[in-house]
Structure formats: C-alpha cells, structure tokens
Motif scaffolding. Structure first.
Motif, mmCIF file in Angstrom:
data_model
loop_
_atom_site.group_PDB
_atom_site.id
_atom_site.type_symbol
_atom_site.label_atom_id
_atom_site.label_comp_id
_atom_site.label_asym_id
_atom_site.label_seq_id
_atom_site.Cartn_x
_atom_site.Cartn_y
_atom_site.Cartn_z
ATOM 1 N N LEU A 12 0.835 -1.198 0.000
ATOM 2 C CA LEU A 12 0.000 0.000 0.000
ATOM 3 C C LEU A 12 0.871 1.250 0.000
ATOM 4 O O LEU A 12 0.584 2.225 -0.715
ATOM 5 C CB LEU A 12 -0.932 0.005 1.211
ATOM 6 N N LEU A 13 1.935 1.247 0.778
ATOM 7 C CA LEU A 13 2.865 2.376 0.834
ATOM 8 C C LEU A 13 3.496 2.611 -0.540
ATOM 9 O O LEU A 13 3.557 3.757 -1.021
ATOM 10 C CB LEU A 13 3.941 2.110 1.880
ATOM 11 N N ALA A 14 3.968 1.558 -1.177
ATOM 12 C CA ALA A 14 4.592 1.693 -2.493
ATOM 13 C C ALA A 14 3.592 2.224 -3.514
ATOM 14 O O ALA A 14 3.931 3.076 -4.352
ATOM 15 C CB ALA A 14 5.156 0.348 -2.947
ATOM 16 N N GLN A 15 2.363 1.741 -3.441
ATOM 17 C CA GLN A 15 1.342 2.191 -4.373
ATOM 18 C C GLN A 15 1.031 3.673 -4.161
ATOM 19 O O GLN A 15 0.829 4.419 -5.131
ATOM 20 C CB GLN A 15 0.074 1.366 -4.197
ATOM 21 N N PHE A 16 0.990 4.112 -2.889
ATOM 22 C CA PHE A 16 0.724 5.533 -2.628
ATOM 23 C C PHE A 16 1.848 6.400 -3.166
ATOM 24 O O PHE A 16 1.584 7.457 -3.763
ATOM 25 C CB PHE A 16 0.534 5.801 -1.135
ATOM 26 N N ASN A 17 3.100 5.993 -2.954
ATOM 27 C CA ASN A 17 4.218 6.807 -3.426
ATOM 28 C C ASN A 17 4.183 6.979 -4.948
ATOM 29 O O ASN A 17 4.479 8.056 -5.474
ATOM 30 C CB ASN A 17 5.542 6.198 -2.984
ATOM 31 N N THR A 18 3.815 5.912 -5.651
ATOM 32 C CA THR A 18 3.679 6.004 -7.107
ATOM 33 C C THR A 18 2.553 6.963 -7.485
ATOM 34 O O THR A 18 2.713 7.834 -8.352
ATOM 35 C CB THR A 18 3.397 4.615 -7.704
ATOM 36 N N PHE A 19 1.421 6.793 -6.833
ATOM 37 C CA PHE A 19 0.275 7.687 -7.070
ATOM 38 C C PHE A 19 0.634 9.131 -6.780
ATOM 39 O O PHE A 19 0.327 10.040 -7.573
ATOM 40 C CB PHE A 19 -0.904 7.260 -6.190
ATOM 41 N N PHE A 20 1.294 9.385 -5.651
ATOM 42 C CA PHE A 20 1.550 10.763 -5.225
ATOM 43 C C PHE A 20 2.524 11.464 -6.163
ATOM 44 O O PHE A 20 2.379 12.668 -6.435
ATOM 45 C CB PHE A 20 2.073 10.782 -3.787
ATOM 46 N N ALA A 21 3.513 10.735 -6.659
ATOM 47 C CA ALA A 21 4.454 11.333 -7.609
ATOM 48 C C ALA A 21 3.713 11.804 -8.864
ATOM 49 O O ALA A 21 3.954 12.914 -9.367
ATOM 50 C CB ALA A 21 5.544 10.329 -7.979
ATOM 51 N N ASP A 22 2.800 10.988 -9.353
ATOM 52 C CA ASP A 22 2.001 11.376 -10.524
ATOM 53 C C ASP A 22 1.055 12.528 -10.194
ATOM 54 O O ASP A 22 0.848 13.431 -11.005
ATOM 55 C CB ASP A 22 1.201 10.177 -11.034
ATOM 56 N N PHE A 23 0.482 12.494 -8.992
ATOM 57 C CA PHE A 23 -0.451 13.531 -8.547
ATOM 58 C C PHE A 23 0.245 14.882 -8.479
ATOM 59 O O PHE A 23 -0.311 15.913 -8.884
ATOM 60 C CB PHE A 23 -0.994 13.130 -7.165
ATOM 61 N N LYS A 24 1.479 14.872 -8.009
ATOM 62 C CA LYS A 24 2.254 16.115 -7.913
ATOM 63 C C LYS A 24 2.650 16.609 -9.305
ATOM 64 O O LYS A 24 2.522 17.809 -9.603
ATOM 65 C CB LYS A 24 3.501 15.881 -7.055
ATOM 66 N N ARG A 25 3.104 15.690 -10.166
ATOM 67 C CA ARG A 25 3.498 16.077 -11.525
ATOM 68 C C ARG A 25 2.338 16.654 -12.324
ATOM 69 O O ARG A 25 2.520 17.539 -13.172
ATOM 70 C CB ARG A 25 4.077 14.865 -12.274
ATOM 71 N N SER A 26 1.140 16.178 -12.043
ATOM 72 C CA SER A 26 -0.033 16.631 -12.796
ATOM 73 C C SER A 26 -0.432 18.069 -12.482
ATOM 74 O O SER A 26 -1.217 18.683 -13.209
ATOM 75 C CB SER A 26 -1.225 15.714 -12.501
ATOM 76 N N GLY A 27 0.092 18.614 -11.377
ATOM 77 C CA GLY A 27 -0.283 19.956 -10.949
ATOM 78 C C GLY A 27 -1.482 19.977 -10.016
ATOM 79 O O GLY A 27 -1.841 21.036 -9.480
ATOM 80 N N ARG A 28 -2.088 18.829 -9.811
ATOM 81 C CA ARG A 28 -3.276 18.758 -8.953
ATOM 82 C C ARG A 28 -2.921 19.096 -7.508
ATOM 83 O O ARG A 28 -3.693 19.775 -6.821
ATOM 84 C CB ARG A 28 -3.886 17.351 -9.045
ATOM 85 N N LEU A 29 -1.758 18.646 -7.032
ATOM 86 C CA LEU A 29 -1.353 18.941 -5.654
ATOM 87 C C LEU A 29 -1.185 20.443 -5.453
ATOM 88 O O LEU A 29 -1.686 21.004 -4.472
ATOM 89 C CB LEU A 29 -0.057 18.213 -5.312
ATOM 90 N N ALA A 30 -0.482 21.094 -6.365
ATOM 91 C CA ALA A 30 -0.281 22.545 -6.249
ATOM 92 C C ALA A 30 -1.613 23.279 -6.249
ATOM 93 O O ALA A 30 -1.796 24.260 -5.518
ATOM 94 C CB ALA A 30 0.597 23.035 -7.392
ATOM 95 N N GLU A 31 -2.548 22.805 -7.035
ATOM 96 C CA GLU A 31 -3.885 23.417 -7.081
ATOM 97 C C GLU A 31 -4.574 23.326 -5.718
ATOM 98 O O GLU A 31 -5.159 24.317 -5.240
ATOM 99 C CB GLU A 31 -4.719 22.694 -8.138
ATOM 100 N N LEU A 32 -4.490 22.168 -5.089
ATOM 101 C CA LEU A 32 -5.128 21.988 -3.782
ATOM 102 C C LEU A 32 -4.425 22.808 -2.701
ATOM 103 O O LEU A 32 -5.079 23.401 -1.833
ATOM 104 C CB LEU A 32 -5.125 20.509 -3.396
ATOM 105 N N VAL A 33 -3.098 22.843 -2.744
ATOM 106 C CA VAL A 33 -2.351 23.624 -1.756
ATOM 107 C C VAL A 33 -2.703 25.097 -1.876
ATOM 108 O O VAL A 33 -2.898 25.788 -0.869
ATOM 109 C CB VAL A 33 -0.837 23.399 -1.922
ATOM 110 N N ASN A 34 -2.819 25.603 -3.085
ATOM 111 C CA ASN A 34 -3.191 27.002 -3.276
ATOM 112 C C ASN A 34 -4.590 27.300 -2.734
ATOM 113 O O ASN A 34 -4.866 28.408 -2.283
ATOM 114 C CB ASN A 34 -3.130 27.366 -4.757
ATOM 115 N N ARG A 35 -5.461 26.291 -2.776
ATOM 116 C CA ARG A 35 -6.813 26.488 -2.263
ATOM 117 C C ARG A 35 -6.834 26.479 -0.736
ATOM 118 O O ARG A 35 -7.468 27.335 -0.115
ATOM 119 C CB ARG A 35 -7.739 25.389 -2.777
#
Length: 301
Positions: free
Chosen positions: A263-286
């Motif tokens: 589960l940890l490995a799967q999250f790290n893979t997901f999160f790297a893609d989530f950050k690259r997509s710009g979605r994380l920055a969008e949420l942080v700005n909100r």
C-alpha cells in the motif's frame, strides 16, 4: 469415561475448538493492518484523520481528504473517512498501544485497527518512525514561536542560518508562558523549554485552538507549526505574529503501518504522478494560499 460417552461428547469438543479458533482469528484480524490486496478485496480505503488546520476540515473537505479521495479512486475502491484524535490516531492504524519514552516508544499492548492510512498533516518525527512507515514527504513544516500581535516581543531578524535563528528565538523564551501539546509535533520534550526558562503549559484543547487561546490571553505565546500558523494568519489577520523558529525545517507525510509495504509503495507512485499533474499545487493554493510565500518551489510540478 466410556467409549460410548466419548463418541457422544466429540461433537461438543469439536464445536468448542471451532469457537475458540474463530475468536483467535477475529482477534488477530482486529490488530493487523490491511495491505493493498486486502483493501482492494474489501472495496474501501479507510482514511484516519484528525480535524486539523487545512488538512482535515470535515469528512468531505481538506487537503488530505482530497488527496485520499483521489488515492481511493486510483485504487478503484470507495473512500471512507474515519475521524480520530491525536491520542488515538497512531494506535488506530497500527493496532499498538504505546508510551513515548525519550526519542523512542515502548509498546504496551494491542488495540483494534480501524483505518488503513493516517493522513492528517502528520509530521515525520523520530519516535513516530518506530511505529510507522512514512510515505514520500507531502508538505513542508517547521515549529514557530507565535505571540499576540500587541506583544512587546519582536520577531527575530533572520540570519540565513536556521540554527542561529533557533538560538535567537530561544533567547526570547525566558519567563514567557508558552502553550504546547504533548504527543504531537508541539510536544515540549522536543524543544527543552525548561532549559530556556519558558513557563510551559499543556494545552487541553485541539491544535486548531492554540492561536485563539493566545489571542484571548490564556498564555503569552504558543508553539505552532507552519500549516496551523498559515491558517491562523488568514483567519485572525492582525491578531498574531511570528517571532521565529524553534525547530529545523521538517516535513509531513502519510503514515502507514509497518505491515503495509504494498500500500505504501502504491501511494508513493500515485503521489508522484499527482504532484506532476499539478493537482497537488492546485489543492495547496486552495487550502494554504499563503504558503507559496514561504515555500515557493516545494510544490512545483
């Protein structure tokens, strides 16, 4: 006992054995975390969270809520939010009761596991590493000394050297009444407040209420981490000010039980893609619109 009686009693012995075995299996399941295959089989990701700053605002709102909702969608399962508190959060994930002893912990017993991930603005601390595996870092933080805006204390002049800045801030602690919160990143044992002459006071409320407590005069100052300070500066403009840092720069991450490697490995893979997509920055700005002023490059794609 005659052979005839033994034959009659055998079904009772078998029934008793099956009952005992069922109890053992159920008890074991209650203290074991679910890994990736178990979660997919169950069809639900259980997100443990403590209402805190902009990470957990409600069961449907908050930075970590939206990240975990996206992670559940990535896994192809439903999302379930499970509210907890700082006293029980790690226990509810790991199934282990414990006490903090210095920079480590002592496991004192077992308790039911009620969640699959702990995502709640969780600072990576040494003693927590003894109980949890952390994901890739998700958010920057640091612990600051915060006072009322009308306090006679003046903010330090940053030197460019964090250790020197901490020393300058500690010099302002002598005789100061300071709120703290044991068992969190604001635990007084992490800052040796007594040695600096501070009059520490354990705060009985939630972390969200530390800044308001200082504003109404419950104490002269409080320890506050970056995300909570960001929220307080927005929520109470002109009411508080930052004096300086009391810790080095730290990071937050999602907590996983030691027996959840997939589960940890799967999250790290997901999160790297989530950050690259710009979605994380969008949420942080909100949720933390002031953060880019302090950490402009941290959430870059």
């Amino acid at each position: 006992m005659t052979p005839r009686n033994s034959v009659k009693l055998w079904p009772l012995f078998l029934f008793a054995f099956v009952c005992m075995l069922s109890v053992v299996i159920i008890a074991t399941k209650g203290v074991l975390a679910r890994d990736l295959a178990d979660i997919r089989a169950a069809g639900t990701l259980r997100h443990l969270g403590v209402p805190y700053a902009g990470f957990i605002i409600s069961k449907d709102q908050g930075l970590d809520v939206e990240i975990m909702q996206a992670f559940a969608k990535h896994l192809g399962v439903d999302y379930e939010f499970i509210a907890t508190d700082w006293v029980n959060a790690i226990q509810s994930l790991t199934g282990k009761n414990f006490t903090i002893e210095g920079s480590g912990v002592a496991v004192t017993g077992e308790t039911p596991v009620t969640g699959d991930v702990l995502a709640t603005g969780l600072t990576i601390l040494g003693w927590r590493k003894a109980l949890l595996n952390f994901s890739s870092p998700t958010f920057p933080t640091q612990v600051w000394l915060v006072v009322r805006a009308d306090s006679s204390l003046t903010p330090i002049v940053p030197t460019g050297d964090t250790n020197k800045d901490i020393t300058l801030t500690r010099e302002k602690l002598n005789g100061l009444s300071v709120l703290h919160k044991a068992g969190t990143c604001l635990d007084p044992r992490l800052f040796n407040l007594d040695a600096a002459g501070a009059k520490g006071s354990e705060f009985p409320g939630s972390l969200n209420d530390l800044a308001p407590a200082v504003i109404i005069g419950d104490a002269e100052a409080t320890l506050l981490d970056v995300p909570d300070a960001m929220v307080a500066l927005q929520k109470y403009p002109g009411k508080i000010k930052i004096i300086g840092p009391l810790s080095s720069e730290q990071e937050m991450a999602v907590g996983f039980a030691k027996d959840q490697p997939e589960l940890l490995a799967q999250f790290n893979t997901f999160f790297a893609d989530f950050k690259r997509s710009g979605r994380l920055a969008e949420l942080v700005n909100r949720y933390y619109p002031m953060l880019n002023r302090y950490y402009p490059a941290y959430f870059a794609n």
